[in-house]
Motif scaffolding. Structure first.
Motif, PDB file in Angstrom:
ATOM      1  N   UNK A  77      21.901 -41.788  26.116  1.00 55.90           N
ATOM      2  CA  UNK A  77      22.598 -40.605  25.629  1.00 55.90           C
ATOM      3  C   UNK A  77      22.786 -39.567  26.716  1.00 55.90           C
ATOM      4  N   UNK A  78      22.179 -39.804  27.875  1.00 52.80           N
ATOM      5  CA  UNK A  78      22.317 -38.909  29.030  1.00 52.80           C
ATOM      6  C   UNK A  78      22.946 -39.636  30.208  1.00 52.80           C
ATOM      7  N   UNK A 116       9.214 -33.222  27.333  1.00 51.59           N
ATOM      8  CA  UNK A 116       9.367 -31.839  27.812  1.00 51.59           C
ATOM      9  C   UNK A 116      10.254 -31.722  29.045  1.00 51.59           C
ATOM     10  N   UNK A 117      10.257 -32.768  29.898  1.00 45.33           N
ATOM     11  CA  UNK A 117      11.066 -32.706  31.115  1.00 45.33           C
ATOM     12  C   UNK A 117      12.521 -33.106  30.885  1.00 45.33           C
ATOM     13  N   UNK A 118      12.859 -33.532  29.650  1.00 48.47           N
ATOM     14  CA  UNK A 118      14.240 -33.860  29.324  1.00 48.47           C
ATOM     15  C   UNK A 118      14.662 -35.263  29.678  1.00 48.47           C
ATOM     16  N   UNK A 119      13.898 -36.002  30.480  1.00 43.93           N
ATOM     17  CA  UNK A 119      14.327 -37.333  30.882  1.00 43.93           C
ATOM     18  C   UNK A 119      14.107 -38.334  29.757  1.00 43.93           C
ATOM     19  N   UNK A 232      18.999 -33.254  44.073  1.00 41.81           N
ATOM     20  CA  UNK A 232      20.204 -32.637  43.535  1.00 41.81           C
ATOM     21  C   UNK A 232      20.556 -33.311  42.217  1.00 41.81           C
ATOM     22  N   UNK A 233      20.415 -32.585  41.119  1.00 39.77           N
ATOM     23  CA  UNK A 233      20.674 -33.108  39.785  1.00 39.77           C
ATOM     24  C   UNK A 233      21.960 -32.516  39.219  1.00 39.77           C
ATOM     25  N   UNK A 234      22.593 -33.280  38.312  1.00 42.78           N
ATOM     26  CA  UNK A 234      23.805 -32.819  37.650  1.00 42.78           C
ATOM     27  C   UNK A 234      23.458 -32.009  36.411  1.00 42.78           C
ATOM     28  N   UNK A 235      24.088 -30.864  36.259  1.00 41.80           N
ATOM     29  CA  UNK A 235      23.865 -30.032  35.075  1.00 41.80           C
ATOM     30  C   UNK A 235      24.359 -30.754  33.828  1.00 41.80           C
ATOM     31  N   UNK A 236      23.664 -30.547  32.713  1.00 37.68           N
ATOM     32  CA  UNK A 236      24.073 -31.190  31.475  1.00 37.68           C
ATOM     33  C   UNK A 236      23.248 -30.721  30.301  1.00 37.68           C
ATOM     34  N   UNK A 237      23.568 -31.237  29.103  1.00 40.46           N
ATOM     35  CA  UNK A 237      22.888 -30.835  27.880  1.00 40.46           C
ATOM     36  C   UNK A 237      21.449 -31.335  27.831  1.00 40.46           C
ATOM     37  N   UNK A 238      21.050 -32.197  28.757  1.00 42.24           N
ATOM     38  CA  UNK A 238      19.708 -32.763  28.745  1.00 42.24           C
ATOM     39  C   UNK A 238      18.631 -31.731  29.096  1.00 42.24           C
ATOM     40  N   UNK A 239      19.016 -30.560  29.617  1.00 38.48           N
ATOM     41  CA  UNK A 239      18.007 -29.545  29.888  1.00 38.48           C
ATOM     42  C   UNK A 239      18.056 -28.975  31.286  1.00 38.48           C
ATOM     43  N   UNK A 240      19.164 -29.117  31.949  1.00 38.56           N
ATOM     44  CA  UNK A 240      19.259 -28.541  33.283  1.00 38.56           C
ATOM     45  C   UNK A 240      20.584 -27.809  33.440  1.00 38.56           C
ATOM     46  N   UNK A 241      20.622 -26.738  34.221  1.00 38.43           N
ATOM     47  CA  UNK A 241      19.494 -26.184  34.980  1.00 38.43           C
ATOM     48  C   UNK A 241      18.641 -25.233  34.139  1.00 38.43           C
ATOM     49  N   UNK A 242      17.413 -25.020  34.613  1.00 40.01           N
ATOM     50  CA  UNK A 242      16.531 -24.041  33.991  1.00 40.01           C
ATOM     51  C   UNK A 242      16.760 -22.678  34.635  1.00 40.01           C
ATOM     52  N   UNK A 256      21.890 -44.736  43.333  1.00 38.34           N
ATOM     53  CA  UNK A 256      21.522 -45.476  42.133  1.00 38.34           C
ATOM     54  C   UNK A 256      21.903 -44.608  40.944  1.00 38.34           C
ATOM     55  N   UNK A 257      22.133 -45.224  39.806  1.00 35.01           N
ATOM     56  CA  UNK A 257      22.604 -44.481  38.645  1.00 35.01           C
ATOM     57  C   UNK A 257      21.743 -44.817  37.438  1.00 35.01           C
ATOM     58  N   UNK A 258      21.178 -43.790  36.834  1.00 31.80           N
ATOM     59  CA  UNK A 258      20.401 -43.949  35.609  1.00 31.80           C
ATOM     60  C   UNK A 258      20.633 -42.746  34.720  1.00 31.80           C
ATOM     61  N   UNK A 259      19.592 -42.291  34.056  1.00 29.40           N
ATOM     62  CA  UNK A 259      19.646 -41.095  33.236  1.00 29.40           C
ATOM     63  C   UNK A 259      19.999 -39.889  34.112  1.00 29.40           C
ATOM     64  N   UNK A 260      20.925 -39.042  33.654  1.00 26.36           N
ATOM     65  CA  UNK A 260      21.331 -37.869  34.433  1.00 26.36           C
ATOM     66  C   UNK A 260      20.167 -36.953  34.746  1.00 26.36           C
TER      67      UNK A 260
END
Length: 311
Positions: A77-78, A116-119, A232-242, A256-260
């Motif tokens: 879902x992410x 809690x970390x959104x992953x 460097x993470x992509x912003x999204x509804x998963x909880x970032x950025x704080x 590599x590509x996995x959960x955002x």
């Protein structure tokens, strides 16, 4: 001569295989071995580069016949939209069967809870194992490679899993002379890794040689990202950025590509396959070591998850 062209270079003997031909031959043999030995295999396909190469090899192994098994994707879902779009286009183009196990469904039903970390990467285990049990898959192809991570380096090509999909390193079987033992009791299954002996560089050289299409996310592009724990993470509804995490536009690509929420980008100007190959050849970090936060949860994070049923 370009790096991509170099993989075509002839060997001294007309009968000798190049290293890519040897790897391809081994992988094709593994696919055919599984198709002949198991009743209901499935191929894990996320739209990431390793699963793309794995699918390409599988299609080549059985051409011109259709693929004798379906695909399975555990959707967190992410996922990156570019990768999901590639997945769906590939399935439609080759007229493949796709099973999707959704982490979001398990969260909506209260079976799983958000971390809690959104992953959500660690939450994939239950949907995966239940999908295997529900569809009675007896062999599951995964794109894991031994060079990625130390727990994956312990895996055999055929990795036996018990009735709970759990992995016990002590039950590893010898694989002398490329002889694979797929015997398993009712309820057990075997995880199969056709790319075990490939490296990240091998994968990219093969992509170049075969002209395999990839999602654009693997090549350098402008993207809004923010920094967390050195990635460097992509912003999204998963909880970032704080609060306090600043979004900025950078030229990056993904190795590599996995959960955002746990897949980091790297600063890069490599916008062609040749440039990516040159960049990887100079790197001293594996793609998971450099860009996967889920592997940094503990020293044995991957092995702990594999013991529980993770791929």
């Amino acid at each position: 001569m370009t790096i991509a062209a170099a993989v075509h270079e002839e060997t001294d003997s007309p009968y000798a295989l190049s290293h890519l031909d040897a790897l391809e031959s081994e992988s094709v043999h593994i696919f055919r071995e599984v198709a002949g030995e198991f009743e209901n295999p499935v191929l894990l396909f996320s739209g990431g580069k390793d699963s793309i190469v794995m699918l390409h090899l599988a299609l080549k192994a059985f051409a011109p016949a259709p693929l004798p098994f379906g695909l399975l994707h555990v959707d967190t879902g992410h996922n990156f939209p570019e990768v999901l779009d590639y997945r769906d286009r590939t399935v439609a183009r080759h007229k493949l069967r796709l099973h999707v196990a959704s982490v979001q469904d398990y969260i909506d039903r209260g079976v799983l809870k958000e971390r809690p970390d959104g992953t959500r990467n660690p939450l994939q285990t239950l949907p995966l194992t239940e999908a295997i049990r529900h569809h009675r898959f007896d062999a599951v192809f995964g794109g894991g490679r031994r060079d990625e991570e130390k727990a994956r380096a312990k895996e055999r090509v055929f990795s036996l899993r018990d009735e709970f999909s759990q992995w016990d390193p002590r039950r590893q079987r010898p694989e002398l002379w490329n002889l694979y033992n797929g015997r398993h009791a009712p309820g057990e299954h075997v995880r199969v890794f056709p790319l075990s002996n490939w490296t990240e560089l091998d994968v990219w050289q093969y992509i170049a040689r075969e002209g395999i299409e990839l999602p654009d996310i693997y090549f350098a592009h402008e993207r809004e990202v923010f920094q967390r724990n050195g990635m460097w993470l992509t912003a999204g509804e998963w909880g970032g950025p704080r609060e306090g995490e600043r979004v900025e536009k950078r030229r990056v690509r993904y190795r590599t590509v996995g959960d955002m929420s746990c897949t980091g980008a790297v600063d890069s100007d490599a916008d062609t396959i040749e440039k990516v190959i040159a960049e990887i050849a100079a790197s001293r970090l594996t793609e998971r070591g450099a860009t996967r936060a889920d592997d940094k949860l503990s020293e044995a994070a991957m092995e702990d998850r594999k013991r529980e049923g993770y791929f």
